[in-house]
Design an enzyme around this catalytic site. Structure first.
Site, PDB file in Angstrom:
ATOM      1  N   TYR A 168     -18.531   8.019  -5.393  1.00  0.00           N
ATOM      2  CA  TYR A 168     -19.521   8.401  -4.364  1.00  0.00           C
ATOM      3  C   TYR A 168     -19.846   9.896  -4.387  1.00  0.00           C
ATOM      4  CZ  TYR A 168     -17.149   4.274  -2.350  1.00  0.00           C
ATOM      5  OH  TYR A 168     -16.555   3.060  -2.148  1.00  0.00           O
TER       6      TYR A 168
ATOM      7  N   CYS B 287      -9.735   9.396 -19.603  1.00  0.00           N
ATOM      8  CA  CYS B 287     -10.756   9.713 -20.603  1.00  0.00           C
ATOM      9  C   CYS B 287     -12.151   9.320 -20.124  1.00  0.00           C
ATOM     10  CB  CYS B 287     -10.415   9.008 -21.909  1.00  0.00           C
ATOM     11  SG  CYS B 287      -8.769   9.461 -22.448  1.00  0.00           S
ATOM     12  N   GLU B 288     -12.632  10.000 -19.120  1.00  0.00           N
ATOM     13  CA  GLU B 288     -13.979   9.800 -18.565  1.00  0.00           C
ATOM     14  C   GLU B 288     -14.410  11.138 -17.998  1.00  0.00           C
ATOM     15  OE1 GLU B 288     -15.755   6.780 -17.798  1.00  0.00           O
ATOM     16  OE2 GLU B 288     -14.207   5.315 -18.291  1.00  0.00           O
TER      17      GLU B 288
ATOM     18  N   GLY C  98     -17.402   2.242  10.815  1.00  0.00           N
ATOM     19  CA  GLY C  98     -18.342   3.204  10.259  1.00  0.00           C
ATOM     20  C   GLY C  98     -18.256   4.617  10.799  1.00  0.00           C
TER      21      GLY C  98
ATOM     22  N   PRO D 213     -12.843  -0.254  13.339  1.00  0.00           N
ATOM     23  CA  PRO D 213     -12.721   1.023  12.635  1.00  0.00           C
ATOM     24  C   PRO D 213     -11.689   0.950  11.504  1.00  0.00           C
ATOM     25  CG  PRO D 213     -11.418   1.083  14.641  1.00  0.00           C
ATOM     26  CD  PRO D 213     -12.109  -0.257  14.627  1.00  0.00           C
ATOM     27  N   GLY D 214     -11.974   1.612  10.408  1.00  0.00           N
ATOM     28  CA  GLY D 214     -11.015   1.706   9.306  1.00  0.00           C
ATOM     29  C   GLY D 214     -10.716   3.170   9.027  1.00  0.00           C
ATOM     30  N   ARG D 215     -11.707   3.826   8.421  1.00  0.00           N
ATOM     31  CA  ARG D 215     -11.547   5.227   8.011  1.00  0.00           C
ATOM     32  C   ARG D 215     -11.065   6.127   9.148  1.00  0.00           C
ATOM     33  NH1 ARG D 215     -14.823   7.329   3.855  1.00  0.00           N
ATOM     34  NH2 ARG D 215     -16.228   5.599   4.275  1.00  0.00           N
TER      35      ARG D 215
ATOM     36  N   TYR E  97      -9.349   4.387   1.919  1.00  0.00           N
ATOM     37  CA  TYR E  97     -10.090   4.071   0.700  1.00  0.00           C
ATOM     38  C   TYR E  97      -9.598   4.896  -0.497  1.00  0.00           C
ATOM     39  CZ  TYR E  97     -13.035   1.912   4.230  1.00  0.00           C
ATOM     40  OH  TYR E  97     -13.486   1.157   5.280  1.00  0.00           O
TER      41      TYR E  97
ATOM     42  N   ARG F 173     -12.861   7.946  -5.077  1.00  0.00           N
ATOM     43  CA  ARG F 173     -13.993   8.355  -4.231  1.00  0.00           C
ATOM     44  C   ARG F 173     -14.858   9.469  -4.850  1.00  0.00           C
ATOM     45  NH1 ARG F 173     -14.135   9.925   0.409  1.00  0.00           N
ATOM     46  NH2 ARG F 173     -15.681   8.439   1.135  1.00  0.00           N
TER      47      ARG F 173
END
Ligand code: LLP
Length: 415
Positions: free
Chosen positions: A316, A343-344, A239, A274-276, A371, A312
């Site tokens: 988010y 197309c969004e 985190g 930890p990742g990010r 991510y 992302r």
């Protein structure tokens, strides 16, 4: 340390000019710095408490097998959430004895696979899962080492989709429910109760919710000890927030130090997930500007990367810095929305960015080591991008660009 930086108006990753990389590998292209990953990783290692910690990289942040192998060679443990992640880690040379299996919905077949592989521990997220693990372990005559994920009920200042430590979230069990669950777990024949874990969310830049959570866990550990249940590891999750914009990151070294300060008097092994913080700032997504469009109100830079490559911003509202790979000397800046071809209306990579650009330029989207590729999809039948890992002046292709034919590789054409 930043090895993704401009030298004479041109972006380099370690000793490689990004403009050379795109000539060879085309775009969209993810570029990672091996030295930065190693550097970020080492920030979690505390020489002072070497024998009292295990750092388990959260594979979900970036699961490319060459990145996993880079980390395995540095002695990393791994936090996985599926059989697929576990199999990747093993294929990459990771040590099963340093693997933690997290996640709210482990299937019986996944539990059996992990027990066969000989992983370190399961993070149990519910009573139902506790019984499932015991049953699967009994069926194959193994003992599963477990930790129970307890929800400290602290709020964190992050996007609601990546906040996990509140009662309303699906993760873990409440502090109140934890004690009876530990008492039950103690009676089960095929689980060995070793730890307690929490994970309160992701991209957290303030240390206090982490420290508050540890206080709550330590109190519970003491109460359990009074009941004759003694735990040997405390898993503090991941985190740790990185720098995307102007907000200061939480420095991993300060965080690790503060966490050890809380527990140093105790006989507990600390586990970090930890990742990010390990990979986010070690990666950059390179995209080409296909077209510039003005609809009277707004300027758009339409690029060849899209929400399927980097979800992302759409999911988010995440902000990633965007800058040309080669800076122009004499172009006037304008304000653009940087958008993809999907197309969004949510297919944007950055809004209202002041850029001096023209068609055919390459743009770098920063802090996309975590991510990003791993959350990409084939939406709009767009092949997945290529990935390269830079090591000094060498660029290793670590994931080939998908071909058009790859898109329906697993589909069945019925006659
Ligand atoms: N441990 C557990 C149990 C987790 O659920 C996670 C992340 C981590 C560790 C690693 O957290 P980190 O250190 O990377 O913050 N896709 C979102 C992030 C989702 C995080 C999910 N869990 C994003 O792009 O921001």
């Amino acid at each position: 340390m930043n090895l993704i930086r401009y030298i004479k108006k041109e972006l380099y990753v370690e000793d490689c000019a990004v403009s050379r990389l795109v000539e060879k590998h085309s775009t969209p292209l993810f570029v990672y710095s091996k030295a930065m990953i190693a550097h970020n990783w080492r920030q979690f290692e505390s020489p002072e408490f070497k024998n009292k910690q295990m750092v388990c990289y959260a594979v979900k942040a970036n699961s490319n097998i060459s990145i996993l192998s880079t980390l395995a060679k540095l002695g990393a443990g791994f936090d996985v959430v599926s059989q697929g992640e576990l199999a990747r880690v093993i294929a990459a040379g990771g040590d099963p004895k340093r693997i933690i299996f997290s996640g709210v919905g482990k299937k019986s077949s996944e539990i059996a696979y992990a027990l066969d592989a000989g992983i370190f521990s399961f993070n149990v997220e519910s009573e139902a899962e506790l019984y499932r693990i015991n049953k699967v372990a009994a069926g194959i005559n193994k003992i599963a080492t477990i930790s129970i994920r307890v929800n400290p009920d602290v709020s964190v200042d992050t996007h609601p989709y990546i906040s996990t430590g509140l009662k309303e979230n699906k993760f873990g069990v409440s502090i109140e429910d934890a004690k009876p669950l530990y008492i039950q777990a103690k009676t089960l024949s095929h689980v060995s109760l070793k730890g307690i874990d929490f994970h309160i969310g992701s991209q957290i830049t303030d240390i206090s919710p982490f420290l508050d959570s540890i206080d709550r866990m330590l109190q519970l550990i003491d109460e359990l000890s009074d009941l004759g249940i003694s735990l040997t590891h405390l898993n503090v999750g991941g985190g740790i927030g990185v720098q995307y914009d102007n907000k200061s990151p939480l420095l991993a070294t300060n965080y690790v130090k503060a966490v050890f300060e809380k527990v140093k008097q105790r006989d507990l092994t600390l586990i970090f997930e930890p990742g990010r913080a390990v990979v986010a700032n070690a990666g950059v997504l390179i995209t080409e500007i296909e077209l510039i469009k003005n609809n009277g109100e707004k300027n758009f830079a339409i690029v060849d990367a899209a929400m399927n490559d980097l979800l992302r911003p759409a999911l988010y509202g995440a902000w990633h810095n965007i800058h040309p790979v080669v800076e122009h000397d004499n172009l006037t800046s304008k304000v653009y929305d940087v958008v993809g071809p999907v197309c969004e209306s949510s297919d944007f990579l950055g809004k209202n960015r002041t850029l001096a650009i023209e068609e055919g330029d390459y743009l770098a989207i920063f802090s996309t080591g975590a991510y990003s590729f791993c959350m990409s999809s084939n939406y709009n039948s767009r092949p997945k991008a290529a990935e390269v890992l830079i090591d000094g002046d060498t660029a290793h292709l670590i994931s080939k660009r998908e071909s058009i034919n790859d898109l329906w590789r697993n589909e069945v054409l019925i006659k």
